[in-house]
Design a protein around this motif. Sequence first.
Motif, mmCIF file in Angstrom:
data_model
loop_
_atom_site.group_PDB
_atom_site.id
_atom_site.type_symbol
_atom_site.label_atom_id
_atom_site.label_comp_id
_atom_site.label_asym_id
_atom_site.label_seq_id
_atom_site.Cartn_x
_atom_site.Cartn_y
_atom_site.Cartn_z
ATOM 1 N N ALA A 66 19.478 36.595 52.829
ATOM 2 C CA ALA A 66 20.995 36.566 53.452
ATOM 3 C C ALA A 66 21.554 37.297 52.259
ATOM 4 C CB ALA A 66 21.323 35.106 53.308
ATOM 5 N N GLY A 67 23.086 37.484 52.296
ATOM 6 C CA GLY A 67 23.835 37.879 51.139
ATOM 7 C C GLY A 67 25.403 37.749 51.522
ATOM 8 N N ILE A 68 26.095 38.260 50.668
ATOM 9 C CA ILE A 68 27.525 38.120 50.881
ATOM 10 C C ILE A 68 27.955 38.988 49.751
ATOM 11 C CG2 ILE A 68 28.001 36.163 49.504
ATOM 12 C CD1 ILE A 68 30.038 35.270 51.155
ATOM 13 N N ARG A 69 29.238 39.642 49.912
ATOM 14 C CA ARG A 69 29.744 40.517 48.949
ATOM 15 C C ARG A 69 31.181 39.740 48.522
ATOM 16 N NH1 ARG A 69 31.065 46.110 50.567
ATOM 17 N NH2 ARG A 69 32.809 45.216 51.987
ATOM 18 N N LEU A 70 31.562 39.405 47.115
ATOM 19 C CA LEU A 70 32.835 38.972 46.775
ATOM 20 C C LEU A 70 33.651 40.048 46.173
ATOM 21 C CD1 LEU A 70 31.607 35.833 45.254
ATOM 22 C CD2 LEU A 70 33.089 35.896 47.450
ATOM 23 N N THR A 71 35.138 40.311 46.554
ATOM 24 C CA THR A 71 35.752 41.490 46.058
ATOM 25 C C THR A 71 36.976 40.884 45.481
ATOM 26 O OG1 THR A 71 34.819 43.153 47.328
ATOM 27 C CG2 THR A 71 36.735 43.434 46.474
ATOM 28 N N PRO A 72 37.654 41.256 44.274
ATOM 29 C CA PRO A 72 38.793 40.574 43.838
ATOM 30 C C PRO A 72 39.890 41.093 44.771
ATOM 31 C CG PRO A 72 38.119 42.117 42.298
ATOM 32 C CD PRO A 72 36.715 41.915 43.188
ATOM 33 N N THR A 73 40.905 40.497 45.199
ATOM 34 C CA THR A 73 42.122 41.046 45.763
ATOM 35 C C THR A 73 43.158 41.814 45.011
ATOM 36 O OG1 THR A 73 43.320 38.954 45.619
ATOM 37 C CG2 THR A 73 42.169 38.873 47.640
ATOM 38 N N THR A 74 42.915 41.491 43.770
ATOM 39 C CA THR A 74 43.556 42.659 42.848
ATOM 40 C C THR A 74 42.906 44.132 42.520
ATOM 41 O OG1 THR A 74 42.506 41.571 41.016
ATOM 42 C CG2 THR A 74 44.386 40.499 41.560
ATOM 43 N N HIS A 75 41.822 44.293 43.076
ATOM 44 C CA HIS A 75 41.015 45.601 42.839
ATOM 45 C C HIS A 75 41.754 46.640 43.640
ATOM 46 C CE1 HIS A 75 38.033 48.250 41.654
ATOM 47 N NE2 HIS A 75 37.893 48.457 43.090
ATOM 48 N N ARG A 76 41.677 47.853 42.698
ATOM 49 C CA ARG A 76 42.208 49.249 43.704
ATOM 50 C C ARG A 76 41.216 50.174 43.331
ATOM 51 N NH1 ARG A 76 47.149 49.150 46.530
ATOM 52 N NH2 ARG A 76 46.779 51.531 46.607
ATOM 53 N N CYS A 77 40.987 51.009 44.255
ATOM 54 C CA CYS A 77 40.232 52.267 44.069
ATOM 55 C C CYS A 77 40.763 53.384 44.831
ATOM 56 C CB CYS A 77 38.704 51.811 44.075
ATOM 57 S SG CYS A 77 37.763 53.320 44.024
ATOM 58 N N GLY A 78 41.478 54.063 44.377
ATOM 59 C CA GLY A 78 42.022 55.093 45.224
ATOM 60 C C GLY A 78 43.081 54.651 46.277
ATOM 61 N N ALA A 104 48.706 40.261 53.099
ATOM 62 C CA ALA A 104 47.382 39.861 52.551
ATOM 63 C C ALA A 104 47.744 39.788 51.081
ATOM 64 C CB ALA A 104 46.255 41.297 52.814
ATOM 65 N N PRO A 105 47.098 38.663 50.568
ATOM 66 C CA PRO A 105 47.513 38.211 49.151
ATOM 67 C C PRO A 105 46.916 39.121 48.270
ATOM 68 C CG PRO A 105 45.775 36.695 50.207
ATOM 69 C CD PRO A 105 46.269 37.856 51.165
ATOM 70 N N VAL A 106 47.727 39.308 46.999
ATOM 71 C CA VAL A 106 47.194 40.154 45.981
ATOM 72 C C VAL A 106 47.431 39.117 44.563
ATOM 73 C CG1 VAL A 106 47.247 42.042 44.199
ATOM 74 C CG2 VAL A 106 47.678 42.388 46.614
ATOM 75 N N ALA A 107 46.266 38.639 44.359
ATOM 76 C CA ALA A 107 46.197 37.361 43.412
ATOM 77 C C ALA A 107 44.873 37.114 42.522
ATOM 78 C CB ALA A 107 46.686 36.154 43.977
ATOM 79 N N GLU A 108 44.944 36.955 41.424
ATOM 80 C CA GLU A 108 43.608 36.888 40.635
ATOM 81 C C GLU A 108 42.879 35.768 41.036
ATOM 82 O OE1 GLU A 108 43.911 37.504 36.157
ATOM 83 O OE2 GLU A 108 45.246 38.998 36.418
ATOM 84 N N ASN A 109 43.546 34.837 41.695
ATOM 85 C CA ASN A 109 42.617 33.522 41.922
ATOM 86 C C ASN A 109 42.250 33.514 43.502
ATOM 87 O OD1 ASN A 109 45.106 33.269 42.971
ATOM 88 N ND2 ASN A 109 45.035 31.062 43.410
ATOM 89 N N ILE A 110 42.388 34.753 44.178
ATOM 90 C CA ILE A 110 42.029 34.780 45.622
ATOM 91 C C ILE A 110 41.107 36.103 45.348
ATOM 92 C CG2 ILE A 110 42.540 35.119 47.971
ATOM 93 C CD1 ILE A 110 45.366 34.172 47.150
ATOM 94 N N TRP A 111 39.896 35.648 46.188
ATOM 95 C CA TRP A 111 38.827 36.788 46.348
ATOM 96 C C TRP A 111 38.529 36.906 47.765
ATOM 97 C CZ3 TRP A 111 35.269 39.189 42.417
ATOM 98 C CH2 TRP A 111 35.663 39.180 41.216
ATOM 99 N N GLU A 112 37.978 38.161 48.264
ATOM 100 C CA GLU A 112 37.497 38.187 49.729
ATOM 101 C C GLU A 112 36.142 38.278 49.538
ATOM 102 O OE1 GLU A 112 38.422 41.736 52.689
ATOM 103 O OE2 GLU A 112 37.248 42.177 51.068
ATOM 104 N N ALA A 142 32.282 32.360 43.045
ATOM 105 C CA ALA A 142 33.683 32.311 43.250
ATOM 106 C C ALA A 142 34.537 31.685 42.067
ATOM 107 C CB ALA A 142 34.126 32.100 44.694
ATOM 108 N N ARG A 143 33.838 30.476 41.803
ATOM 109 C CA ARG A 143 34.550 29.495 40.877
ATOM 110 C C ARG A 143 34.496 30.103 39.158
ATOM 111 N NH1 ARG A 143 32.362 23.849 42.743
ATOM 112 N NH2 ARG A 143 34.005 23.181 44.432
ATOM 113 N N ALA A 144 33.152 30.888 39.276
ATOM 114 C CA ALA A 144 32.959 31.271 37.805
ATOM 115 C C ALA A 144 34.112 32.502 37.547
ATOM 116 C CB ALA A 144 31.695 31.744 37.640
ATOM 117 N N LEU A 145 34.302 33.137 38.768
ATOM 118 C CA LEU A 145 35.178 34.386 38.793
ATOM 119 C C LEU A 145 36.774 33.830 38.544
ATOM 120 C CD1 LEU A 145 33.551 36.513 41.286
ATOM 121 C CD2 LEU A 145 33.502 37.034 38.891
ATOM 122 N N GLY A 146 37.174 32.572 38.733
ATOM 123 C CA GLY A 146 38.309 31.955 38.613
ATOM 124 C C GLY A 146 39.122 32.179 40.046
ATOM 125 N N ALA A 147 38.291 32.050 41.100
ATOM 126 C CA ALA A 147 38.862 32.124 42.570
ATOM 127 C C ALA A 147 38.949 30.581 42.483
ATOM 128 C CB ALA A 147 37.936 32.699 43.573
#
Length: 195
Positions: A66-78, A104-112, A142-147
């Motif tokens: 099983a798996g899951i990806r977590l991405t910060p809502t503050t991230h941008r790539c192009g 859609a939020p952009v905040a350090e404490n919210i991850w996708e 998620a908690r360790a990342l500050g979410a």
Amino acid sequence: MEVTTLSYENLHNHGELFANMFRARHRAFIQHNKWDLPQSNGMEFDQYDTPASRWVAVHENGEVLAGIRLTPTTHRCGIYSYMIRDAQRGLLESIPSNLLNYPAPVAENIWESSRVFVSETVPAAMRLRVQLQLRQEMVNAARALGATSVLGLIPEASRRIGRRVGLECEPVGPILNFDGLDCVCVNINMGPSMH
């Protein structure tokens, strides 16, 4: 059974696990679900698999269950940020822009969370245990990342499974149909009351 949170910083410590995660995603999303997604060498990936993301893998003897990806809502790539926001901005053809009831939020404490799967090879008797392992490590990571919350687009039926494994998945968008599967955006509170 083991559970590991992978990042670009630690993947060298885990042998083939990172590649096996993408191979398992290929089996789950391309072979099993028949989704038209980017792939190479039997691995599924997309523009959100960047050094900013983390990947939670439940695995046993090298096989990713099983798996899951977590991405910060503050991230941008192009032009890209994160999947839900990019869909809302009309950048993704396969996901409608009305998937969320608010901007859609952009905040350090919210991850996708995205690319959530449990392998179809996991026996029914093991599925709940695998889902519990995945859920617990997602919460820990998620908690360790500050979410304080995680935003995700999930099958609508998964909300019941979420409750079963201790996640309150609050709907924050309409139910949308993808290839015969009803899905909904949810907000998952990472508050301290969760175990």
